[in-house]
Design a protein around this motif. Structure first.
Motif, PDB file in Angstrom:
ATOM      1  N   ARG A   1      -1.765   2.321  -5.133  1.00  0.00           N
ATOM      2  CA  ARG A   1      -1.621   3.672  -4.589  1.00  0.00           C
ATOM      3  C   ARG A   1      -2.860   4.480  -4.909  1.00  0.00           C
ATOM      4  NH1 ARG A   1      -0.149   7.772  -8.078  1.00  0.00           N
ATOM      5  NH2 ARG A   1       0.149   7.102 -10.213  1.00  0.00           N
TER       6      ARG A   1
ATOM      7  N   SER B   1       1.467  -3.532  -6.145  1.00  0.00           N
ATOM      8  CA  SER B   1       1.227  -2.494  -5.150  1.00  0.00           C
ATOM      9  C   SER B   1       0.022  -1.664  -5.582  1.00  0.00           C
ATOM     10  CB  SER B   1       2.465  -1.599  -5.028  1.00  0.00           C
ATOM     11  OG  SER B   1       2.747  -1.009  -6.277  1.00  0.00           O
TER      12      SER B   1
ATOM     13  N   THR C   1      -4.917   7.612  -6.213  1.00  0.00           N
ATOM     14  CA  THR C   1      -4.708   8.664  -7.204  1.00  0.00           C
ATOM     15  C   THR C   1      -5.793   9.708  -6.999  1.00  0.00           C
ATOM     16  OG1 THR C   1      -6.159   7.594  -8.799  1.00  0.00           O
ATOM     17  CG2 THR C   1      -3.822   6.999  -8.902  1.00  0.00           C
TER      18      THR C   1
ATOM     19  N   TRP D   1       0.859  -1.192   0.000  1.00  0.00           N
ATOM     20  CA  TRP D   1       0.000   0.000   0.000  1.00  0.00           C
ATOM     21  C   TRP D   1       0.888   1.232   0.000  1.00  0.00           C
ATOM     22  CZ3 TRP D   1      -4.238   2.215  -1.226  1.00  0.00           C
ATOM     23  CH2 TRP D   1      -4.710   3.375  -0.575  1.00  0.00           C
ATOM     24  N   GLN D   2       0.755   2.073  -1.028  1.00  0.00           N
ATOM     25  CA  GLN D   2       1.626   3.234  -1.165  1.00  0.00           C
ATOM     26  C   GLN D   2       0.907   4.537  -0.848  1.00  0.00           C
ATOM     27  OE1 GLN D   2       3.155   2.582  -5.101  1.00  0.00           O
ATOM     28  NE2 GLN D   2       4.815   1.287  -4.328  1.00  0.00           N
ATOM     29  N   GLY D   3      -0.088   4.437  -0.026  1.00  0.00           N
ATOM     30  CA  GLY D   3      -0.795   5.651   0.392  1.00  0.00           C
ATOM     31  C   GLY D   3      -0.561   5.898   1.861  1.00  0.00           C
TER      32      GLY D   3
END
Lengths: 179, 436
Positions: free
Chosen positions: B112, B110, B114, B51-53
């Motif tokens: 993320r 992954s 937007t 998770w890239q948030g």
């Protein structure tokens, strides 16, 4: 399970008392937005069986029990699997209904055809209709006006006993007269 | 909940774990129990997605994909706790970590956030060939995380089997509650193919049955008894707009869209007898296909729209027949057994899937139309209403278990089986959507 057997008991009581089937009125609602399960949909505990003194059965000369208005009490007719022929006993009882209907020309009935759960649903709808038609045709052959008779098939959608047993199936393969 | 693992090759304990985890999370929805997979499932690892948030990640895409692939029965899935490393980009993947465990393919990625929603970047890696099979990105609107996961499952499944995945599809089914009581209710429901996101399309005190999809997946048709007798309705899914199509005396049943979506095959008995009709949805004109004193019912179309197959008891018991809609030539298709009904022809035109009675028990069976051989697919009883996934790999059907109606799925070759038990009511009349 307890509820089930209680239900069966209630049903036979009902049959004995000849309560005319109260048709639930058609009410369907479209729900484009999902509705939360209503509390009323949860199984309500079955009401304690009411002990009403049964009206004393009257019988006619053929020995068929009649209610106070002279209407035959038996109104369910059973069938064999995938068959639509009336049994001799059913014919005799239907003859009594025919007499009653001829004497009471303003009375209209719905002949409801049913099937057991075995086999496919739409085929069973057709089968239920065949059974209801067999009853209608017989009543007409006895002189009942066609305007007094309406048929509807529920196929396997409306069992009286929802279990998957031989005895449940034999009870569900039926035609009911709804006065 | 009891998990029934039957069949020749029980899948790994992981499947059990996944099934339990999902069953626990899917309260009030259809859960899934895998009962049988293929003999030699391909070992696949789906690594938990990074998770890239900010903040807590939403649901793990990897978990949804893992469950999708497990449900196909063709893969043995590795549990995340057994993974030696958790790469989220192909560059981070050490082949030996996977080879040592005999894992053939690794899916990793992954997600993320937007501006418009979510973006997933994912890759599928062939461990033995040491080769990247694909690396892609896919976007979805916010709240469409599960849909995003199913799209990735579709991609992986197609890459690994050569068959398009059908994980992004939906199911229609009917839930009946309090049957044979005064409180009887019927609901037409729609859910994702994994049972999630169930929503009610119609609720009634009277029976609902025979729901089916338009070819574009935007509209459904069904039979409802809401007026006290059967009538055929058409309903737009997005708007809920409804239209009563036929309401004749007697039966109004079995509506099925033609492959081009222009017509509906259906059953009417206004003429005194159930026969197959075709309703043109533009002109609203009806034309009668069959005209026979026997029961003719349960029509469906061949993929080319040239013929309608149907159930008829014109030969005594119910059997499957085929009628060319132009020439009206009729041919009997089934000869094995004394009860064959509600057939569908697979898209390849070669196989028929239907309800078949053997020794008094109703099973789902297929028939090879070239050779005439019949294969019984299910071991359950009182099976009915088979509906085939749009990729032709699986069929969903209704059966009974512990006194309740449930849905179950079987692969067309009979090797893979799973069940979708519901936490409430009798579930029946499934219809698998087209590709959406």
């Amino acid at each position: 399970m307890n509820r089930m057997s209680l239900r069966t008991l209630l049903l036979s009581l009902l049959a004995a008392l000849v309560l005319a089937g109260c048709q639930s009125t058609g009410d369907a609602e479209v729900a484009p937005e999902p509705e939360v399960q209503e509390a009323t949909a949860e199984a309500a505990p079955a009401a304690p069986p009411m002990v009403t003194p049964a009206p004393r059965p009257v019988t006619n000369e053929e020995g068929f029990p009649l209610d106070a208005s002279g209407r035959p009490i038996g109104y369910v007719f059973y069938f064999e699997f995938d068959r639509t022929e009336l049994k001799p006993r059913a014919r005799a009882l239907l003859a009594e209904h025919a007499e009653y209907l001829k004497e009471n020309g303003s009375v209209r009935i719905t002949i409801q055809g049913h099937a057991d759960e075995r086999g496919t649903r739409e085929y069973n709808l057709a089968l239920g209709e065949r059974r209801a038609s067999a009853v209608r045709d017989y009543l007409q052959s006895m002189g009942v006006a066609s305007s007094q008779l309406r048929i509807v098939s529920y196929g396997e959608e409306r069992p009286v006993d929802p279990r998957s047993t031989e005895s449940a199936w034999s009870k569900n393969r039926r035609v009911e007269l709804a006065y | 909940m009891v998990l029934a693992f039957s069949g020749r090759h029980p899948l790994s304990l992981l499947l059990l774990w996944i099934a339990l985890a999902l069953a626990a999370s899917a309260r009030g929805e259809l859960a899934i129990e895998i009962t049988q997979g293929v003999d030699a499932p391909v070992p696949v690892a789906v690594v938990p997605f990074a998770w890239q948030g900010r903040g807590r990640p939403p649901e793990d895409l990897g978990k949804i994909i893992r469950f999708d692939l497990a449900r196909s029965g063709q893969f043995a899935m590795t549990a995340p706790e057994d993974m030696l490393s958790l790469p989220s980009r192909p560059e981070e993947l050490y082949v030996r970590d996977w080879r040592v465990q005999g894992i053939a393919y690794v899916l990793l990625g992954s997600v993320r956030p937007t501006e418009s929603g979510l973006e997933a970047r994912y890759a599928l890696f062939d461990v033995f060939a040491e080769r990247l099979l694909f690396e892609e990105t896919l976007e979805a609107r916010a709240g469409q995380l599960r849909a995003l996961a199913h799209r990735i499952s579709d991609r992986a499944y197609e890459q690994l089997t050569g068959i398009p995945g059908a994980f992004s599809t939906r199911l229609l089914y009917v839930v009946a509650q309090n049957i044979a009581t005064e409180a009887e209710t019927f609901r037409l429901e729609m859910a994702d193919a994994d049972g999630a996101n169930a929503q009610t399309l119609l609720k009634s005190r009277e029976p609902i049955l025979s729901a089916s999809w338009s070819p574009d997946g935007q509209t459904v048709v069904y039979v409802s008894f809401e007026t006290g007798k059967p009538a055929i309705y058409l309903q737009e899914i997005a708007t809920g707009r409804r239209e009563k199509l036929t309401d004749f005396e007697g039966l109004n049943g079995s509506p099925v869209f033609s492959p081009d979506g222009m017509e509906l095959a259906l059953v009417l008995s206004a003429g005194g007898n159930p026969d197959i009709f075709v309703l043109n949805l533009e002109t609203r004109k009806l034309r009668q296909l069959t005209r026979h004193f026997a029961i003719d019912t349960e029509p469906s179309w061949t993929a080319d729209g040239e013929a309608v197959i149907f159930t008829s008891n014109r030969g005594g018991g119910p059997q499957i027949y085929k009628m060319n809609v132009r020439s009206r030539a009729i041919e009997r298709l089934t000869f094995v057994g004394d009860y064959n009904a509600r057939a569908r022809v697979l898209a390849d035109g070669r196989y028929l899937i239907f309800v078949h009675r053997q020794d008094g028990i109703f099973h789902i069976a297929t028939q090879d139309l070239e050779r005439g051989t019949v294969q019984i697919l299910t071991e359950t009883s009182l099976d009915e209403s088979p509906s085939v996934a749009p990729n032709g790999s699986m069929a969903i059907y209704a059966t009974r278990s512990n006194g309740r109606g449930i849905l179950a799925v079987v692969s067309i070759d009979g090797r893979v089986k799973y069940r979708l038990p519901s936490t409430e009511g009798d579930v029946r009349e499934p219809a698998w959507s087209p590709f959406l």
